[in-house]
Each structure stands twice: as structure tokens, then as C-alpha cells.
Design a protein around this motif. Structure first.
Motif, PDB file in Angstrom:
ATOM      1  N   MET A   1       0.719  -1.348   0.206  1.00 10.39           N
ATOM      2  CA  MET A   1       0.093   0.079   0.055  1.00 10.39           C
ATOM      3  C   MET A   1       0.971   1.315   0.148  1.00 10.39           C
ATOM      4  N   LEU A   2       1.635   1.386   0.966  1.00  7.94           N
ATOM      5  CA  LEU A   2       2.594   2.373   1.050  1.00  7.94           C
ATOM      6  C   LEU A   2       3.733   2.535  -0.407  1.00  7.94           C
ATOM      7  N   GLN A   3       3.911   1.746  -1.040  1.00  6.25           N
ATOM      8  CA  GLN A   3       4.792   1.546  -2.245  1.00  6.25           C
ATOM      9  C   GLN A   3       3.882   2.193  -3.287  1.00  6.25           C
ATOM     10  N   SER A   4       2.432   1.769  -3.226  1.00  2.00           N
ATOM     11  CA  SER A   4       1.402   2.309  -4.326  1.00  2.00           C
ATOM     12  C   SER A   4       1.235   3.698  -3.998  1.00  2.00           C
ATOM     13  N   MET A   5       1.405   4.110  -2.937  1.00  2.00           N
ATOM     14  CA  MET A   5       1.163   5.521  -2.512  1.00  2.00           C
ATOM     15  C   MET A   5       2.382   6.261  -3.288  1.00  2.00           C
ATOM     16  N   LEU A   6       3.578   5.839  -3.039  1.00  3.29           N
ATOM     17  CA  LEU A   6       4.597   6.470  -3.610  1.00  3.29           C
ATOM     18  C   LEU A   6       4.727   6.444  -5.231  1.00  3.29           C
ATOM     19  N   ASP A   7       4.132   5.534  -5.626  1.00  3.24           N
ATOM     20  CA  ASP A   7       4.127   5.185  -6.990  1.00  3.24           C
ATOM     21  C   ASP A   7       3.204   6.243  -7.815  1.00  3.24           C
ATOM     22  N   ALA A   8       2.111   6.825  -6.983  1.00  3.85           N
ATOM     23  CA  ALA A   8       1.135   7.645  -7.594  1.00  3.85           C
ATOM     24  C   ALA A   8       1.782   8.948  -7.738  1.00  3.85           C
ATOM     25  N   PHE A   9       2.837   9.244  -7.242  1.00  5.06           N
ATOM     26  CA  PHE A   9       3.778  10.708  -7.357  1.00  5.06           C
ATOM     27  C   PHE A   9       4.681  10.345  -8.034  1.00  5.06           C
ATOM     28  N   PRO A  10       4.941  11.664  -9.091  1.00  2.00           N
ATOM     29  CA  PRO A  10       6.206  11.435  -9.742  1.00  2.00           C
ATOM     30  C   PRO A  10       7.561  11.605  -8.705  1.00  2.00           C
ATOM     31  N   LYS A  11       8.474  11.079  -8.897  1.00  2.00           N
ATOM     32  CA  LYS A  11       9.817  11.426  -8.245  1.00  2.00           C
ATOM     33  C   LYS A  11      10.250  12.628  -8.804  1.00  2.00           C
ATOM     34  N   GLU A  12      11.197  13.188  -7.948  1.00  2.00           N
ATOM     35  CA  GLU A  12      11.843  14.478  -8.179  1.00  2.00           C
ATOM     36  C   GLU A  12      12.864  14.274  -9.519  1.00  2.00           C
ATOM     37  N   ARG A  13      12.683  15.069 -10.266  1.00  4.65           N
ATOM     38  CA  ARG A  13      13.864  14.944 -11.378  1.00  4.65           C
ATOM     39  C   ARG A  13      15.066  14.458 -11.235  1.00  4.65           C
ATOM     40  N   ASN A  14      15.768  14.452 -10.190  1.00  5.63           N
ATOM     41  CA  ASN A  14      17.052  14.006  -9.815  1.00  5.63           C
ATOM     42  C   ASN A  14      17.007  12.878  -9.190  1.00  5.63           C
ATOM     43  N   GLU A  15      15.681  12.067  -9.287  1.00 11.01           N
ATOM     44  CA  GLU A  15      15.577  10.932  -8.431  1.00 11.01           C
ATOM     45  C   GLU A  15      15.070   9.742  -9.491  1.00 11.01           C
ATOM     46  N   SER A  16      15.069  10.347 -10.537  1.00  9.46           N
ATOM     47  CA  SER A  16      14.755   9.257 -11.837  1.00  9.46           C
ATOM     48  C   SER A  16      15.674   7.654 -11.622  1.00  9.46           C
ATOM     49  N   LYS A  17      15.277   6.916 -11.795  1.00 16.19           N
ATOM     50  CA  LYS A  17      15.992   5.521 -11.944  1.00 16.19           C
ATOM     51  C   LYS A  17      16.907   5.555 -12.982  1.00 16.19           C
ATOM     52  N   ASN A  18      16.664   6.197 -14.341  1.00 15.29           N
ATOM     53  CA  ASN A  18      17.063   5.986 -15.775  1.00 15.29           C
ATOM     54  C   ASN A  18      17.465   7.419 -16.095  1.00 15.29           C
ATOM     55  N   PRO A  19      18.687   8.026 -15.706  1.00 12.01           N
ATOM     56  CA  PRO A  19      18.958   9.584 -16.068  1.00 12.01           C
ATOM     57  C   PRO A  19      18.916   9.509 -17.614  1.00 12.01           C
ATOM     58  N   GLU A  20      19.397   8.576 -18.591  1.00  8.87           N
ATOM     59  CA  GLU A  20      19.327   8.487 -19.764  1.00  8.87           C
ATOM     60  C   GLU A  20      17.998   8.538 -20.588  1.00  8.87           C
ATOM     61  N   GLN A  21      16.965   7.482 -20.057  1.00  6.15           N
ATOM     62  CA  GLN A  21      15.815   7.513 -20.139  1.00  6.15           C
ATOM     63  C   GLN A  21      14.992   8.876 -19.944  1.00  6.15           C
ATOM     64  N   GLU A  22      15.412   9.324 -18.816  1.00  5.02           N
ATOM     65  CA  GLU A  22      14.575  10.645 -18.585  1.00  5.02           C
ATOM     66  C   GLU A  22      15.120  12.056 -19.593  1.00  5.02           C
ATOM     67  N   GLY A  23      16.226  11.654 -19.858  1.00  7.98           N
ATOM     68  CA  GLY A  23      16.811  12.552 -20.849  1.00  7.98           C
ATOM     69  C   GLY A  23      16.096  12.558 -22.246  1.00  7.98           C
ATOM     70  N   GLN A  24      15.849  11.437 -22.788  1.00  4.41           N
ATOM     71  CA  GLN A  24      15.227  11.101 -23.873  1.00  4.41           C
ATOM     72  C   GLN A  24      13.599  11.423 -23.766  1.00  4.41           C
ATOM     73  N   GLN A  25      13.012  11.294 -22.639  1.00  2.20           N
ATOM     74  CA  GLN A  25      11.625  11.805 -22.498  1.00  2.20           C
ATOM     75  C   GLN A  25      11.404  13.302 -22.461  1.00  2.20           C
ATOM     76  N   GLY A  26      12.562  14.061 -21.862  1.00  2.00           N
ATOM     77  CA  GLY A  26      12.477  15.406 -21.870  1.00  2.00           C
ATOM     78  C   GLY A  26      12.739  16.063 -23.172  1.00  2.00           C
ATOM     79  N   MET A  27      13.435  15.364 -24.100  1.00  2.00           N
ATOM     80  CA  MET A  27      13.682  15.835 -25.437  1.00  2.00           C
ATOM     81  C   MET A  27      12.436  15.579 -26.307  1.00  2.00           C
ATOM     82  N   ALA A  28      11.600  14.618 -26.067  1.00  2.00           N
ATOM     83  CA  ALA A  28      10.351  14.068 -26.675  1.00  2.00           C
ATOM     84  C   ALA A  28       9.396  14.962 -26.288  1.00  2.00           C
ATOM     85  N   GLU A  29       9.476  15.211 -25.209  1.00  7.47           N
ATOM     86  CA  GLU A  29       8.401  16.610 -24.800  1.00  7.47           C
ATOM     87  C   GLU A  29       8.891  17.773 -25.243  1.00  7.47           C
ATOM     88  N   ARG A  30       9.820  18.412 -25.308  1.00  6.71           N
ATOM     89  CA  ARG A  30      10.127  19.457 -25.970  1.00  6.71           C
ATOM     90  C   ARG A  30       9.897  19.611 -27.334  1.00  6.71           C
TER      91      ARG A  30
END
Length: 114
Positions: free
Chosen positions: A82-111
Motif C-alpha cells: 500500500m505504501l509503495q502504491s502511494m509513492l508510485d502515484a506521485f512522480p519522483k523528483e527529477r534528480n531521483e529518476s532511476k534511469n537518467p538517460e531515459q529521462e533525458g530522452q523523455q524530456g527531448m520528446a516532450e520539448r
């Protein structure tokens, strides 16, 4: 943010792992053991480490609770889920992403869509 990464970041901000341990009121070797998963970290210390590291202390508190729950106990296992589900419902802070490369690709796609 994973505890070991939060400890590294907080120690860097404090100037050393020794300085961080002193600020937390614990021995340096205990902090090292926490960082390597050999000793437990109290929720209170997780919150302090998160505050020093500049990450969300509320998220750190919930992560600390999750880490303290026992998967071998069905009630605690359910509470952990239940607690993990609560955490999963909210986005992590940008510097907490599990895969910085993937985050960078997502950011480029959004831009590129803008």
C-alpha cells in the motif's frame, strides 16, 4: 531517492561522511553501514538526510517505513504494498529518476512536441 545515494549527496554537501555522521549524532562507521545496507536507518535519520541532500523528506519518510516492514509477515507485506502504491502515484523528483538517460530522452520528446 535510494538511501545510499541520499547519504552520498548529503555527505558531499556537509563536506564529508564524518561531518554528516556528526550532524546526525551517529558514529561514522554506523553511517557507512547504513549506506551499504548493513544497519537500519531510522525514519528520523532518513528525513534529516533527505533534508540535507535537498530531496523530499516526506518521500524519504515513507521509503523508510517501507524498508522497515517485513515481507515475511502478511500484514506488513500488505502495508508495504500500500505504501509503495502511494509513492508510485506521485512522480519522483527529477534528480531521483532511476534511469537518467531515459529521462533525458523523455524530456527531448516532450520539448519536440511543444
Amino acid at each position: 531517492m535510494a538511501l545510499n545515494l541520499a547519504i552520498e549527496k548529503a555527505a558531499s554537501i556537509e563536506g564529508s561522511q564524518r561531518a554528516l555522521a556528526k550532524r546526525l549524532g551517529i558514529r561514522e562507521n554506523y553511517l557507512s553501514d547504513m549506506k551499504h545496507g548493513l544497519k537500519p536507518c531510522t525514519v528520523a535519520n532518513r528525513v534529516k538526510i533527505a533534508q540535507i541532500a535537498g530531496v523530499d523528506p516526506k518521500r524519504a519518510a515513507v521509503e523508510g517505513l517501507i524498508d522497515q516492514l517485513d515481507d515475511n509477515d502478511e500484514i506488513q507485506k500488505g502495508a508495504k504494498a500500500m505504501l509503495q502504491s502511494m509513492l508510485d502515484a506521485f512522480p519522483k523528483e527529477r534528480n531521483e529518476s532511476k534511469n537518467p538517460e531515459q529521462e533525458g530522452q523523455q524530456g527531448m520528446a516532450e520539448r519536440s512536441r511543444q
